[in-house]
Design an enzyme around this catalytic site. Structure first.
Site: not given
Ligand code: CMP
Length: 137
Positions: A9, A49, A112, A115, A126
């Site tokens: 990311k 998303y 984070n 992904h 995806e």
């Molecule tokens: P990802 O695995 O990319 O899938 C959805 C993304 O939403 C997740 O990682 C996080 O980066 C983002 N996100 C932000 N807030 C939340 C939340 N409260 N719960 C889950 N995903 C979140």
């Protein structure tokens, strides 16, 4: 063999962590089948998303994902979907186990670092979103 989509990311690319994350991918035994750097538009991030469109974090997430370059990678391995999610760790870095990528490199539940697809159907969507079949080797 199974394929999954990984994304490094914008937070991780921006902090110069891409090389270490790609190295970890290789060390963990995944084969890289395709890889490229992308700069998503807000609309492209929203399309990717789409399943989260009703969630309260959708606007912020798609803003963040279009804020800078990201690296999209097609991974292949036995149980690639589950294994890549295990290597990444929990979505929230604060809850991720020691030794996981998100524990090591993530700074918030949004930023984070990586992904990974969460199921075979999402992996198919995806992977197709970023790699037309012809790009996979
Ligand atoms: P990802 O695995 O990319 O899938 C959805 C993304 O939403 C997740 O990682 C996080 O980066 C983002 N996100 C932000 N807030 C939340 C939340 N409260 N719960 C889950 N995903 C979140």
């Amino acid at each position: 063999m199974e394929r999954t989509l990984a994304i490094i990311k914008p937070d991780a690319v921006g902090r110069g962590l891409a090389g270490r994350i790609i190295s970890r991918i290789e060390t963990e035994g995944f084969d890289i089948r395709a890889m490229r750097m992308v700069r998503l538009s807000k609309t492209e991030a929203e399309g990717f998303y789409y399943v989260h469109r009703e969630r309260p974090f959708f606007a912020s997430l798609t803003e963040f994902m279009s804020s800078g370059p990201a690296i999209v990678i097609a991974l292949e391995a036995p149980n690639a979907i589950r294994n890549w999610r295990d290597v990444m760790g929990a979505t929230d870095p604060a809850k991720a186990d020691e030794g996981t990528i998100r524990k090591q490199f993530g700074s918030s539940i949004e930023k984070n670092a990586t992904h990974g697809s969460d199921a075979p159907e999402t992996a198919a969507f995806e992977l197709g979103y970023f790699f037309p079949g012809i790009d996979l080797v």
